[in-house]
Write a protein that holds these residues in place. Structure first.
Motif, PDB file in Angstrom:
ATOM      1  N   LEU A 120       0.857  -1.190   0.000  1.00  0.00           N
ATOM      2  CA  LEU A 120       0.000   0.000   0.000  1.00  0.00           C
ATOM      3  C   LEU A 120       0.884   1.227   0.000  1.00  0.00           C
ATOM      4  O   LEU A 120       1.818   1.320   0.795  1.00  0.00           O
ATOM      5  CB  LEU A 120      -0.857   0.026   1.276  1.00  0.00           C
ATOM      6  N   LEU A 121       0.583   2.151  -0.890  1.00  0.00           N
ATOM      7  CA  LEU A 121       1.280   3.439  -0.851  1.00  0.00           C
ATOM      8  C   LEU A 121       0.268   4.487  -1.302  1.00  0.00           C
ATOM      9  O   LEU A 121      -0.023   4.632  -2.484  1.00  0.00           O
ATOM     10  CB  LEU A 121       2.516   3.431  -1.755  1.00  0.00           C
ATOM     11  N   ARG A 122      -0.304   5.130  -0.312  1.00  0.00           N
ATOM     12  CA  ARG A 122      -1.339   6.129  -0.594  1.00  0.00           C
ATOM     13  C   ARG A 122      -1.050   7.402   0.173  1.00  0.00           C
ATOM     14  O   ARG A 122      -0.520   7.352   1.279  1.00  0.00           O
ATOM     15  CB  ARG A 122      -2.708   5.630  -0.127  1.00  0.00           C
ATOM     16  N   SER A 145      -0.120   1.835  -4.948  1.00  0.00           N
ATOM     17  CA  SER A 145       0.062   0.465  -4.481  1.00  0.00           C
ATOM     18  C   SER A 145       0.194  -0.470  -5.669  1.00  0.00           C
ATOM     19  O   SER A 145      -0.474  -0.298  -6.681  1.00  0.00           O
ATOM     20  CB  SER A 145      -1.148   0.025  -3.649  1.00  0.00           C
ATOM     21  N   GLU A 146       1.031  -1.498  -5.502  1.00  0.00           N
ATOM     22  CA  GLU A 146       1.166  -2.497  -6.572  1.00  0.00           C
ATOM     23  C   GLU A 146      -0.026  -3.428  -6.610  1.00  0.00           C
ATOM     24  O   GLU A 146      -0.370  -3.971  -7.643  1.00  0.00           O
ATOM     25  CB  GLU A 146       2.411  -3.361  -6.309  1.00  0.00           C
ATOM     26  N   THR A 147      -0.628  -3.641  -5.453  1.00  0.00           N
ATOM     27  CA  THR A 147      -1.632  -4.685  -5.342  1.00  0.00           C
ATOM     28  C   THR A 147      -3.050  -4.149  -5.465  1.00  0.00           C
ATOM     29  O   THR A 147      -4.005  -4.873  -5.238  1.00  0.00           O
ATOM     30  CB  THR A 147      -1.503  -5.388  -3.984  1.00  0.00           C
ATOM     31  N   GLU A 148      -3.181  -2.878  -5.814  1.00  0.00           N
ATOM     32  CA  GLU A 148      -4.509  -2.270  -5.832  1.00  0.00           C
ATOM     33  C   GLU A 148      -5.391  -2.907  -6.910  1.00  0.00           C
ATOM     34  O   GLU A 148      -5.039  -2.898  -8.091  1.00  0.00           O
ATOM     35  CB  GLU A 148      -4.354  -0.763  -6.097  1.00  0.00           C
ATOM     36  N   PRO A 149      -6.528  -3.470  -6.524  1.00  0.00           N
ATOM     37  CA  PRO A 149      -7.353  -4.165  -7.512  1.00  0.00           C
ATOM     38  C   PRO A 149      -7.898  -3.253  -8.613  1.00  0.00           C
ATOM     39  O   PRO A 149      -8.098  -3.686  -9.742  1.00  0.00           O
ATOM     40  CB  PRO A 149      -8.497  -4.756  -6.674  1.00  0.00           C
ATOM     41  N   ASP A 150      -8.102  -1.990  -8.298  1.00  0.00           N
ATOM     42  CA  ASP A 150      -8.694  -1.113  -9.306  1.00  0.00           C
ATOM     43  C   ASP A 150      -7.653  -0.267 -10.024  1.00  0.00           C
ATOM     44  O   ASP A 150      -7.982   0.682 -10.714  1.00  0.00           O
ATOM     45  CB  ASP A 150      -9.774  -0.218  -8.684  1.00  0.00           C
ATOM     46  N   GLY A 151      -6.385  -0.595  -9.848  1.00  0.00           N
ATOM     47  CA  GLY A 151      -5.357   0.086 -10.623  1.00  0.00           C
ATOM     48  C   GLY A 151      -4.801   1.344  -9.984  1.00  0.00           C
ATOM     49  O   GLY A 151      -3.857   1.925 -10.495  1.00  0.00           O
ATOM     50  N   GLY A 152      -5.362   1.771  -8.876  1.00  0.00           N
ATOM     51  CA  GLY A 152      -4.818   2.924  -8.180  1.00  0.00           C
ATOM     52  C   GLY A 152      -5.074   4.239  -8.890  1.00  0.00           C
ATOM     53  O   GLY A 152      -5.911   4.344  -9.790  1.00  0.00           O
ATOM     54  N   MET A 158      -0.478   9.870   4.926  1.00  0.00           N
ATOM     55  CA  MET A 158       0.289   9.016   4.024  1.00  0.00           C
ATOM     56  C   MET A 158       0.335   7.637   4.653  1.00  0.00           C
ATOM     57  O   MET A 158       0.553   7.502   5.849  1.00  0.00           O
ATOM     58  CB  MET A 158       1.702   9.564   3.852  1.00  0.00           C
ATOM     59  N   ARG A 159       0.084   6.616   3.845  1.00  0.00           N
ATOM     60  CA  ARG A 159       0.137   5.262   4.363  1.00  0.00           C
ATOM     61  C   ARG A 159       1.021   4.428   3.451  1.00  0.00           C
ATOM     62  O   ARG A 159       0.733   4.281   2.264  1.00  0.00           O
ATOM     63  CB  ARG A 159      -1.260   4.658   4.439  1.00  0.00           C
ATOM     64  N   VAL A 160       2.092   3.901   4.030  1.00  0.00           N
ATOM     65  CA  VAL A 160       3.022   3.063   3.267  1.00  0.00           C
ATOM     66  C   VAL A 160       3.125   1.721   3.978  1.00  0.00           C
ATOM     67  O   VAL A 160       3.484   1.670   5.150  1.00  0.00           O
ATOM     68  CB  VAL A 160       4.423   3.712   3.196  1.00  0.00           C
ATOM     69  N   ASP A 161       2.790   0.638   3.290  1.00  0.00           N
ATOM     70  CA  ASP A 161       2.964  -0.713   3.826  1.00  0.00           C
ATOM     71  C   ASP A 161       3.838  -1.480   2.840  1.00  0.00           C
ATOM     72  O   ASP A 161       3.415  -1.733   1.710  1.00  0.00           O
ATOM     73  CB  ASP A 161       1.611  -1.431   3.980  1.00  0.00           C
ATOM     74  N   LEU A 162       5.040  -1.810   3.273  1.00  0.00           N
ATOM     75  CA  LEU A 162       5.977  -2.543   2.412  1.00  0.00           C
ATOM     76  C   LEU A 162       6.226  -3.932   2.982  1.00  0.00           C
ATOM     77  O   LEU A 162       6.013  -4.173   4.168  1.00  0.00           O
ATOM     78  CB  LEU A 162       7.317  -1.796   2.321  1.00  0.00           C
ATOM     79  N   ALA A 163       6.685  -4.827   2.130  1.00  0.00           N
ATOM     80  CA  ALA A 163       7.062  -6.164   2.598  1.00  0.00           C
ATOM     81  C   ALA A 163       8.319  -6.590   1.855  1.00  0.00           C
ATOM     82  O   ALA A 163       8.441  -6.390   0.653  1.00  0.00           O
ATOM     83  CB  ALA A 163       5.935  -7.156   2.358  1.00  0.00           C
TER      84      ALA A 163
END
Lengths: 384, 281
Positions: free
Chosen positions: B62-64, B101-108, B164-169
């Motif tokens: 997530l990166l929003r 986000s890379e994983t965003e289902p709607d393309g961000g 700002m929300r950043v979730d990395l793995a």
């Protein structure tokens, strides 16, 4: 005036849609959501619009043991109203006596569910979900697979169902079928909405006296960075798994809480959660964060009911997970490499712990667990 | 077509004025710039960027972030507002949500659409604020319209939104950086503060040396990854002044950790955003 206009157009649209979908004739009486001001309406699939008649049929089916192959269980056997439509056993037992690995989930505001069951990323509608308890063979719940005709014949022979199906699915020949059974069950379950807790009166109703001092302290702790509860139990449903008419697509994550950690191998029979659906090792031990609404009524807790009380749940999260020292599932969940970053552990004084539990009890909606609209219609008839 | 002319045209077409559109079209012989203005908007682009090749292995779950109060900077030293358009679900006319986000289902969402307050000659930079204005940061989220309707971007009435929300793995480890206001005083977590929080933590970013109408603003994934790796344990989701895991990443906002503000109003020391030609401001 403007609102009236919009309502009128919506009603006309719903009627037209029902007309088209019903093939011909009126599809029934449009269902009106009874939600507090400001709460969004749930999303309803286009091919199963809500009607009063379908909800009523669904309620009869939900409480009818004839829906199981051997006539011993209904949906309500494991989803009991007094327990917010869960049951007090750690794990469920199906109609054939098979023990399940998982705790019966509460059915609270499931109309807003983005996914269903404890750990499945692909089930996104209640209609789809109904196939699992009805036809699932591992585990067997109602056990309808292979007994479809027998079960439908029972329903067809009952004059009351002939009436209920005719009202819910008018002008459809052969209307007593499993597609309509699932549509009616989904419609009833969508009505199980709970927004009348002391927390709601405080937070959304603005009533400062709706919570006690202790509950307010507990709520502040619950929402604090120290406890981190509200990262996963967030939003109006205290769950990340929420979708509604005005929502935008959002993440639907599944989390490792540290309840178990069996290492890299594979232990047969163990419940690996989302991994069993996706096959991705990164999904091992991932489960969804369920709603906390009515949590007081739904003990025991966690996906396998292995924590008996809210006190035990708080102790579990305070410890940052659980170590099991013996038996086939021994291992230290606290050191699970994929554990959620928010399960880091914390310490609470006895008073603070009681405050948090008092707050969790403020999410109880007494009306929900006693509402006659959700009760067993067959029983009511006997009592009459 | 001369490049300077094309530059000026691409953000200067005024959607409400047919005459100007025609002039623009004549001047630039149609093409990209005018097809944009026919839709009534110009766009400021954001892109994930990294000068560290090893950052490619990091999963951006997530990166929003929210932005508001955008100004375009001109070569002559003046500046003017970039009016954020209404574009549901990403923009509401005042605030825009970016989602890389890379994983965003709607393309961000990687753009802010809007219109400049006036015609520009030559753009050389941009200013914007990361976050949600105080007046809108603490209201009932149920009654908020998009883009402020995201439950996973909201903490509580008291603290408001995650700006700002950043979730990395990376390699089985999750890491998070959630930025928002702290020190917000109210009766409880679900009551709004009456006055501004002790640390507003709104990040006023200024980027120079590029044309924001043509070149994207870079979101510095490499800096975030460096912060993640610099803090082998813990996450930064609040308590910025006390949480050891915040020291490195919070420093990259340019904010003063005590006042939650930037010394000159603009966060000149920030390193979360950049442009292609330089690494920072």
């Amino acid at each position: 005036m403007r609102e009236f206009g919009i309502g009128w157009r919506r009603a006309l649209f719903a009627t037209c849609a029902a007309w088209l979908l019903g093939g011909c004739g009126l599809g029934g009486t449009s269902y009106t959501w009874q939600l507090p001001e400001g709460f969004p309406s749930p999303v309803v699939p286009d091919d199963n619009p809500m009607t009063v008649e379908k909800v009523e049929l669904g309620r009869h089916l939900f409480y009818d043991t004839r829906l199981s192959a051997n006539g011993t269980q209904s949906c309500a056997s494991c989803h009991q109203q007094a327990h917010a439509f869960s049951e007090p056993a750690p794990t469920a037992t199906g109609s054939t006596g098979q023990r399940h690995r998982r705790n019966s989930m509460a059915l609270v505001n499931v109309a807003y569910g983005a996914t269903f069951t404890w750990a499945h990323s692909g089930i996104t509608s209640l209609e789809q979900h109904m196939l699992i308890p009805l036809f699932g063979e591992n585990p067997i719940e109602l056990g309808a697979a292979g007994h479809e005709r027998e079960i439908l014949d029972r329903l067809r022979a009952d004059e009351r169902y002939q009436r209920l199906f005719a009202a819910a699915f008018p002008f459809q020949p052969g209307r007593i079928n499993f597609e309509n059974v699932t549509k009616a069950l989904a419609s009833f379950v969508r009505t199980l909405n709970s927004f009348d807790s002391p927390f709601d009166r405080y937070a959304y109703g603005g009533d400062d006296s709706a919570l006690t001092e202790s509950q307010i302290r507990g709520m502040n702790l619950f929402m604090s960075e120290r406890l981190e509860c509200s990262h996963c139990h967030s939003g109006f449903n205290f769950s990340q798994f929420v979708t509604h008419e005005e929502s935008t697509p959002s993440e639907r994550p599944f989390h490792v809480t540290g309840l178990y950690y069996l290492g890299d191998g594979y232990v047969s029979g163990f419940d690996y959660g989302l991994f069993e659906v996706t096959g991705d090792p990164a999904d091992k031990d991932r489960f969804k964060a369920p709603t906390l609404r009515n949590i007081e009524y739904t003990a025991p807790y966690m996906h396998d009911g292995s924590l008996a009380t809210l006190e035990e749940v708080l102790d579990f999260y305070a410890a940052g997970g659980r170590e099991i020292t013996e038996g086939p599932y021994r291992g230290d969940g606290r050191s699970h490499p994929a554990k959620s970053v928010f399960v880091r552990g914390f310490s609470l004084t006895d008073e603070e712990k009681q405050d948090v539990i008092n707050f969790l009890r403020s999410l109880s909606d007494e009306r929900f667990v006693t509402d006659p609209r959700y009760a067993n219609p067959w029983k009511a008839e006997i009592e009459d | 077509m001369p490049e300077s002319l094309q530059k000026a045209v691409s953000v200067s077409c005024m959607p409400r004025s047919a005459a100007i559109i025609i002039l623009c079209c004549l001047a630039s012989i149609g093409i990209v710039a005018c097809s944009r203005s026919e839709h009534g908007s110009a766009a400021i682009q954001f892109e994930l960027s990294s000068d560290d090749p090893t950052a490619q292995a990091v999963e951006v779950r997530l990166l929003r972030f929210y932005v508001h109060d955008i100004e375009l900077l001109e070569a002559d030293g003046t500046s003017h507002r970039f009016e954020i358009a209404q574009r549901s679900p990403w923009q509401d006319g005042e605030v825009a949500l970016l989602d890389l986000s890379e994983t965003e289902p709607d393309g961000g969402n990687r753009v802010v659409e809007g219109s400049p307050a006036r015609n520009a000659r030559e753009l050389i930079g941009v200013r914007f604020t990361v976050g949600v204005p105080f007046a809108r940061n603490h209201a009932n989220p149920l009654q908020a319209a998009a883009p402020l309707d995201r439950g996973d971007m909201f903490w509580s009435w008291q603290t408001g939104y995650k700006f700002m929300r950043v979730d990395l793995a990376e390699a089985g480890r999750d890491w998070s950086f959630h930025l928002g206001s702290t020190g917000c005083v109210s009766a409880s977590a679900v009551r709004a503060p009456a006055s501004e929080c002790a640390q507003p933590n709104l990040v006023r970013v200024e980027l120079r040396g590029f044309d924001p109408s043509r070149e994207p603003i870079r979101v510095r994934l490499d800096e975030l990854v460096r912060s993640m790796r610099a803090t082998p344990s813990g996450v930064c989701t609040g308590a910025y002044g006390h949480e050891p895991a915040c020291e490195d990443v919070f420093g990259k906002t340019g904010l003063d950790v005590v006042s939650g503000r930037c010394p000159t109003g603009t966060c000149v020391a920030q390193r979360l955003f950049g442009v292609a030609t330089s690494s920072g401001t």
